[in-house]
Design a protein around this motif. Structure first.
Motif, PDB file in Angstrom:
ATOM      1  N   THR A 145      92.284   0.498 125.240  1.00  0.00           N
ATOM      2  CA  THR A 145      91.359   1.477 124.664  1.00  0.00           C
ATOM      3  C   THR A 145      91.415   2.786 125.444  1.00  0.00           C
ATOM      4  O   THR A 145      91.424   2.796 126.677  1.00  0.00           O
ATOM      5  CB  THR A 145      89.924   0.932 124.687  1.00  0.00           C
ATOM      6  N   GLU A 146      91.469   3.902 124.733  1.00  0.00           N
ATOM      7  CA  GLU A 146      91.524   5.202 125.380  1.00  0.00           C
ATOM      8  C   GLU A 146      90.262   5.442 126.208  1.00  0.00           C
ATOM      9  O   GLU A 146      89.168   5.014 125.855  1.00  0.00           O
ATOM     10  CB  GLU A 146      91.680   6.300 124.322  1.00  0.00           C
ATOM     11  N   ARG A 147      90.463   6.165 127.296  1.00  0.00           N
ATOM     12  CA  ARG A 147      89.361   6.380 128.237  1.00  0.00           C
ATOM     13  C   ARG A 147      88.148   7.025 127.571  1.00  0.00           C
ATOM     14  O   ARG A 147      87.009   6.671 127.864  1.00  0.00           O
ATOM     15  CB  ARG A 147      89.857   7.253 129.396  1.00  0.00           C
ATOM     16  N   ALA A 205      87.790  -5.606 127.958  1.00  0.00           N
ATOM     17  CA  ALA A 205      89.126  -5.106 127.647  1.00  0.00           C
ATOM     18  C   ALA A 205      90.194  -5.796 128.488  1.00  0.00           C
ATOM     19  O   ALA A 205      91.255  -6.173 127.987  1.00  0.00           O
ATOM     20  CB  ALA A 205      89.171  -3.590 127.866  1.00  0.00           C
ATOM     21  N   ARG A 206      89.906  -5.986 129.762  1.00  0.00           N
ATOM     22  CA  ARG A 206      90.896  -6.576 130.684  1.00  0.00           C
ATOM     23  C   ARG A 206      91.152  -8.044 130.357  1.00  0.00           C
ATOM     24  O   ARG A 206      92.295  -8.524 130.432  1.00  0.00           O
ATOM     25  CB  ARG A 206      90.406  -6.443 132.125  1.00  0.00           C
ATOM     26  N   LEU A 207      90.105  -8.774 129.981  1.00  0.00           N
ATOM     27  CA  LEU A 207      90.228 -10.206 129.728  1.00  0.00           C
ATOM     28  C   LEU A 207      90.581 -10.523 128.280  1.00  0.00           C
ATOM     29  O   LEU A 207      90.955 -11.666 127.972  1.00  0.00           O
ATOM     30  CB  LEU A 207      88.919 -10.916 130.086  1.00  0.00           C
ATOM     31  N   GLY A 208      90.438  -9.551 127.397  1.00  0.00           N
ATOM     32  CA  GLY A 208      90.669  -9.824 125.986  1.00  0.00           C
ATOM     33  C   GLY A 208      89.612 -10.738 125.387  1.00  0.00           C
ATOM     34  O   GLY A 208      89.889 -11.500 124.456  1.00  0.00           O
ATOM     35  N   MET A 252      79.239   0.038 132.764  1.00  0.00           N
ATOM     36  CA  MET A 252      80.592   0.153 132.252  1.00  0.00           C
ATOM     37  C   MET A 252      81.465  -1.047 132.614  1.00  0.00           C
ATOM     38  O   MET A 252      82.431  -1.364 131.909  1.00  0.00           O
ATOM     39  CB  MET A 252      81.238   1.437 132.789  1.00  0.00           C
ATOM     40  N   GLY A 253      81.115  -1.755 133.679  1.00  0.00           N
ATOM     41  CA  GLY A 253      81.920  -2.905 134.092  1.00  0.00           C
ATOM     42  C   GLY A 253      82.050  -3.959 133.012  1.00  0.00           C
ATOM     43  O   GLY A 253      83.087  -4.635 132.916  1.00  0.00           O
ATOM     44  N   LEU A 254      81.028  -4.136 132.176  1.00  0.00           N
ATOM     45  CA  LEU A 254      81.107  -5.108 131.087  1.00  0.00           C
ATOM     46  C   LEU A 254      82.209  -4.729 130.107  1.00  0.00           C
ATOM     47  O   LEU A 254      82.981  -5.587 129.654  1.00  0.00           O
ATOM     48  CB  LEU A 254      79.755  -5.178 130.351  1.00  0.00           C
ATOM     49  N   ILE A 255      82.312  -3.451 129.769  1.00  0.00           N
ATOM     50  CA  ILE A 255      83.332  -2.986 128.834  1.00  0.00           C
ATOM     51  C   ILE A 255      84.716  -3.165 129.450  1.00  0.00           C
ATOM     52  O   ILE A 255      85.662  -3.596 128.781  1.00  0.00           O
ATOM     53  CB  ILE A 255      83.090  -1.509 128.467  1.00  0.00           C
ATOM     54  N   TRP A 256      84.839  -2.837 130.721  1.00  0.00           N
ATOM     55  CA  TRP A 256      86.113  -2.993 131.419  1.00  0.00           C
ATOM     56  C   TRP A 256      86.548  -4.452 131.447  1.00  0.00           C
ATOM     57  O   TRP A 256      87.709  -4.770 131.190  1.00  0.00           O
ATOM     58  CB  TRP A 256      85.981  -2.435 132.834  1.00  0.00           C
ATOM     59  N   LEU A 257      85.619  -5.357 131.748  1.00  0.00           N
ATOM     60  CA  LEU A 257      85.952  -6.779 131.776  1.00  0.00           C
ATOM     61  C   LEU A 257      86.391  -7.280 130.401  1.00  0.00           C
ATOM     62  O   LEU A 257      87.363  -8.037 130.279  1.00  0.00           O
ATOM     63  CB  LEU A 257      84.751  -7.601 132.252  1.00  0.00           C
TER      64      LEU A 257
END
Length: 239
Positions: free
Chosen positions: A190-192, A142-145, A135-140
């Motif tokens: 993005t919604e959780r 979204a966070r970095l655009g 999941m960290g890839l998806i979080w990164l």
């Protein structure tokens, strides 16, 4: 035995980079985009992207993507310093952290970089499970655009190590391939409940790109562009 002496680490990094250049440089490498041409070695690529590829195939991007304003996220495990030393010799810039450890500090550093910097991540590393996107890839993303580019790499009849990822060792002079898919955009807010859908969607796209690269490496026939898949966010809007 793990290396701890800084001088030995530097020497091992230099030797490892030299060996990689000689070994992977002998391969007959070909690239095929199944979406837009997002080869980071091309000056025509605009914007910043996260290139995701499986840990088992990192020798190819380690050779071909160096020196192109490409940063690599390297985990903070004990062998990370040796890997950092080696990739510096190959023309990369290292950011210590991973999708599971040290990720916050890595994001802080990445946010301060320029508008044309790319990032390489092995989303199943450093310890697996094999070919499973964390999941960290998806979080990164979204966070970095930064959109995710699923990048599949393969070799013709490689040797395999008995490691958790069955790390691939190409035969010198053999055929090597890279296939990239459509970039995946994860909106910052993005919604959780959609994040897991993006994770599985990204995993499937990366598996498909890898399968296309493996088929090409095996047969010598370039892959055909598949029908476009609908990302989770667009599926929700359509519904």
């Amino acid at each position: 035995m793990k290396l701890r002496n800084p001088t030995l680490i530097k020497a091992a990094g230099l030797a490892g980079a030299w060996l990689l250049r000689a070994w992977v440089g002998s391969l007959r490498y070909r690239y095929c985009p199944l979406g837009p041409n997002l080869n980071p070695c091309s000056r025509s690529v605009r914007g910043r992207y996260i290139y995701a590829f499986w840990h088992e195939n990192l020798l190819l991007p380690a050779y071909h993507y160096g020196g192109h304003n490409f940063h690599v996220l390297i985990s903070q495990h004990a062998d990370g310093q040796l890997m950092t030393e080696m990739i510096h010799r190959l023309g990369f810039k290292a950011i210590r952290g991973s999708t599971t450890r040290g990720g916050i500090e890595a994001v802080r550093r990445l946010l301060g970089l320029g508008s044309d910097v790319h990032l390489g991540i092995t989303p199943d590393g450093p310890r697996g499970p094999r070919r499973h996107v964390q999941m960290g890839l998806i979080w990164l993303s979204a966070r970095l655009g930064m959109p995710i580019v699923p990048a599949g790499f393969a070799y013709h009849r490689p040797w395999r190590m008995k490691s958790w990822d069955r790390f691939a060792l190409p035969r010198p002079g053999s055929r090597a391939t890279c296939v990239t898919g459509e970039p995946i955009v994860v909106a910052q807010h993005t919604e959780r409940d959609l994040l897991e859908e993006y994770r599985t969607y990204t995993e499937q796209r990366l598996l498909e790109a890898t399968a296309a690269a493996e088929g090409w490496a095996e047969t010598g026939v370039p892959p055909i562009r598949p029908a476009a898949a609908v990302p989770p966010g667009e599926r929700k809007l359509a519904g």
